[in-house]
Scaffold this active site. Sequence first.
Site, PDB file in Angstrom:
ATOM      1  N   CYS A   1       9.928  15.078 -22.594  1.00  0.00           N
ATOM      2  CA  CYS A   1       9.916  16.541 -22.589  1.00  0.00           C
ATOM      3  C   CYS A   1       8.499  17.097 -22.513  1.00  0.00           C
ATOM      4  O   CYS A   1       8.193  17.936 -21.675  1.00  0.00           O
ATOM      5  CB  CYS A   1      10.637  17.075 -23.827  1.00  0.00           C
ATOM      6  SG  CYS A   1      10.521  18.855 -23.972  1.00  0.00           S
TER       7      CYS A   1
ATOM      8  N   CYS B   1      10.339  18.759 -19.489  1.00  0.00           N
ATOM      9  CA  CYS B   1      10.559  20.200 -19.692  1.00  0.00           C
ATOM     10  C   CYS B   1       9.280  21.042 -19.684  1.00  0.00           C
ATOM     11  O   CYS B   1       9.227  22.077 -19.014  1.00  0.00           O
ATOM     12  CB  CYS B   1      11.249  20.463 -21.030  1.00  0.00           C
ATOM     13  SG  CYS B   1      12.354  19.184 -21.585  1.00  0.00           S
TER      14      CYS B   1
ATOM     15  N   LYS C   1       7.140  20.958 -16.405  1.00  0.00           N
ATOM     16  CA  LYS C   1       8.041  21.535 -15.385  1.00  0.00           C
ATOM     17  C   LYS C   1       8.088  23.057 -15.506  1.00  0.00           C
ATOM     18  O   LYS C   1       7.930  23.787 -14.545  1.00  0.00           O
ATOM     19  CB  LYS C   1       9.433  20.909 -15.552  1.00  0.00           C
ATOM     20  CG  LYS C   1      10.547  21.404 -14.656  1.00  0.00           C
ATOM     21  CD  LYS C   1      11.278  22.631 -15.121  1.00  0.00           C
ATOM     22  CE  LYS C   1      11.820  22.620 -16.514  1.00  0.00           C
ATOM     23  NZ  LYS C   1      13.029  21.854 -16.751  1.00  0.00           N
TER      24      LYS C   1
ATOM     25  N   TYR D   1      19.886  18.624 -12.156  1.00  0.00           N
ATOM     26  CA  TYR D   1      18.869  19.465 -12.788  1.00  0.00           C
ATOM     27  C   TYR D   1      17.515  19.346 -12.086  1.00  0.00           C
ATOM     28  O   TYR D   1      16.932  20.331 -11.642  1.00  0.00           O
ATOM     29  CB  TYR D   1      18.647  19.006 -14.235  1.00  0.00           C
ATOM     30  CG  TYR D   1      19.666  19.448 -15.234  1.00  0.00           C
ATOM     31  CD1 TYR D   1      19.422  20.544 -16.046  1.00  0.00           C
ATOM     32  CD2 TYR D   1      20.849  18.747 -15.412  1.00  0.00           C
ATOM     33  CE1 TYR D   1      20.328  20.943 -17.009  1.00  0.00           C
ATOM     34  CE2 TYR D   1      21.771  19.137 -16.363  1.00  0.00           C
ATOM     35  CZ  TYR D   1      21.513  20.235 -17.163  1.00  0.00           C
ATOM     36  OH  TYR D   1      22.421  20.620 -18.104  1.00  0.00           O
TER      37      TYR D   1
ATOM     38  N   GLU E   1      15.513  22.123  -9.733  1.00  0.00           N
ATOM     39  CA  GLU E   1      14.317  22.749 -10.286  1.00  0.00           C
ATOM     40  C   GLU E   1      13.115  22.514  -9.366  1.00  0.00           C
ATOM     41  O   GLU E   1      12.368  23.445  -9.048  1.00  0.00           O
ATOM     42  CB  GLU E   1      14.063  22.222 -11.703  1.00  0.00           C
ATOM     43  CG  GLU E   1      15.167  22.706 -12.664  1.00  0.00           C
ATOM     44  CD  GLU E   1      15.007  22.231 -14.095  1.00  0.00           C
ATOM     45  OE1 GLU E   1      14.206  21.312 -14.353  1.00  0.00           O
ATOM     46  OE2 GLU E   1      15.708  22.785 -14.976  1.00  0.00           O
TER      47      GLU E   1
ATOM     48  N   HIS F   1      19.880  49.866 -22.358  1.00  0.00           N
ATOM     49  CA  HIS F   1      19.702  50.312 -20.988  1.00  0.00           C
ATOM     50  C   HIS F   1      18.279  50.723 -20.701  1.00  0.00           C
ATOM     51  O   HIS F   1      17.656  51.355 -21.553  1.00  0.00           O
ATOM     52  CB  HIS F   1      20.645  51.516 -20.748  1.00  0.00           C
ATOM     53  CG  HIS F   1      20.659  51.988 -19.350  1.00  0.00           C
ATOM     54  ND1 HIS F   1      21.264  51.283 -18.338  1.00  0.00           N
ATOM     55  CD2 HIS F   1      20.100  53.093 -18.784  1.00  0.00           C
ATOM     56  CE1 HIS F   1      21.102  51.941 -17.203  1.00  0.00           C
ATOM     57  NE2 HIS F   1      20.406  53.040 -17.445  1.00  0.00           N
TER      58      HIS F   1
ATOM     59  N   GLU G   1      22.528  44.033 -20.371  1.00  0.00           N
ATOM     60  CA  GLU G   1      23.566  45.010 -20.740  1.00  0.00           C
ATOM     61  C   GLU G   1      24.874  44.745 -19.996  1.00  0.00           C
ATOM     62  O   GLU G   1      25.946  45.152 -20.440  1.00  0.00           O
ATOM     63  CB  GLU G   1      23.092  46.448 -20.495  1.00  0.00           C
ATOM     64  CG  GLU G   1      22.957  46.834 -19.044  1.00  0.00           C
ATOM     65  CD  GLU G   1      22.506  48.282 -18.860  1.00  0.00           C
ATOM     66  OE1 GLU G   1      23.084  49.163 -19.518  1.00  0.00           O
ATOM     67  OE2 GLU G   1      21.578  48.531 -18.071  1.00  0.00           O
TER      68      GLU G   1
END
Length: 448
Positions: free
Chosen positions: A43, A48, A51, A178, A182, A437, A442
């Site tokens: 990682c 991760c 990346k 994945y 990516e 908003h 939302e």
Amino acid sequence: MSDYDFDLFVIGAGSGGVRASRIAAAHGAKVAVAEEFRVGGTCVIRGCVPKKLLIYGAHFAEDLKDARRFGWNVPDCGFEWTTLRDNVLSEVDRLEGLYKNTLDNHKVEMIAERATVTGPHSVKLASGREVSAKTILIATGAWPIIPEMEGAEHGITSNEVFHLDECPSRIVIVGGGYIANEFAGIFHQFGAHVTMVNRGGTLLRGYDETVRDRLLQISTMKGINFRFNAKMEKIDKNEDGTLCVRFESGDPVAADLVLFATGRRPHTEGLGLETAGVELNDKGAIKVDDYSQSSCESIYAVGDVTDRLQLTPVAIREGHAFADTVFGGNRRKVDYNCVPSAVFSHPPLAGVGMTEAEARNKLGTVKIYTSDFRPMKNVLAGRDERALYKMIVDATTDRVVGLHMIGPDAPEILQAAAVAVKAGLTKQDFDDTVALHPSMAEELVLLK
Ligand code: NDP
């Protein structure tokens, strides 16, 4: 006094191993951790973290273009791969330092060597030193799989991709999971011509179909090429160093780089696990029970090496639960229900809970709510890229059982919404919440 050198010996200083070491030490255990490469694991070192930094870097390509529509006088900008690469790698160095400090601060002995198991309570280090421990934890992670084919050695994996000397002009990415999606987004934004080669007909198996289809549509629109149901035959290397990817049928593809992103195999080979009677499954993963205990009573395993869910936060939870269970007097399991996940593709997608197909199979009657919209920023930027949110509701109980989305910031939005799904909230609970908003999130409380 213990009969062993250590209460806990951990093999692998990645996310799971470091968390387990630190927590076990905090519970008063005498802990050592062996790592043959770098502290932080996949990682932090080659997954991760670097990346995500490349993703940020890649995003500027579009941001700079969009900025003009927002009034900024942006001159033509060039991109320098080596600057980004070196900055990312030095950030990785910094984080590795922090991980080492954490271990030091908890008085965990750090052994920078390969370790192999020689019995239920014994480990041998590459230097020849033998060590005994009451409990051994295997946290060695997983390793990229490269499919067998002629010329496969000309390709690289995610292990090497962060260190490239230059950014390729043409890249072939093998796989549709994945890592493939990516890096397709990353290299495309850096200006490369990207071809994705998939052995099957679908990307990102396991994610909701509607969301996957939207990613394919946007990626195609951006100019990423796809080869589906493609059987690679071989990779030829030309005299000038360029590559030619050949298929059993169809035209070959010329490339400067081939990246294999074809899954990761649990890293158990050559670990000596057979000496302690540790059983593996057919994928080479260590079989464990709910408490991460293997078939050998004194040996546990956490993270990718167990192939439960190959995700960093899951490995961290497993390491923590193991340490609490074995050293903290608090026997506890990890809850794998409603684990959110994301693909940092371009745009990113994220999901939690059941997909529509899963929900229809399991629950019978479901209600599906979708919002298919063009984010406000994309409208002004003249970017014809639509976001898609999808909510899956159990029709009998009104409970939200799945949430899937693709669009800007989808992982950030989904992480917060995952709390509601995990807590078992209903569609009515979402509806009762007033919209914030203007925001993209939302849409989640306005689904009709
Ligand atoms: P994935 O399992 O996501 O995808 C593997 C891909 O390779 C699939 O498309 C699969 O096809 C294909 N494939 C497998 N074997 C072959 C083969 N022999 N020839 C051709 N294609 C093949 O793996 P990744 O390598 O992308 O990532 C590994 C793991 O790391 C992921 O499972 C994930 O858990 C983790 N990860 C998580 C990230 C995140 O959370 N954002 C980011 C990166 C990695 P098919 O569908 O047909 O099986």
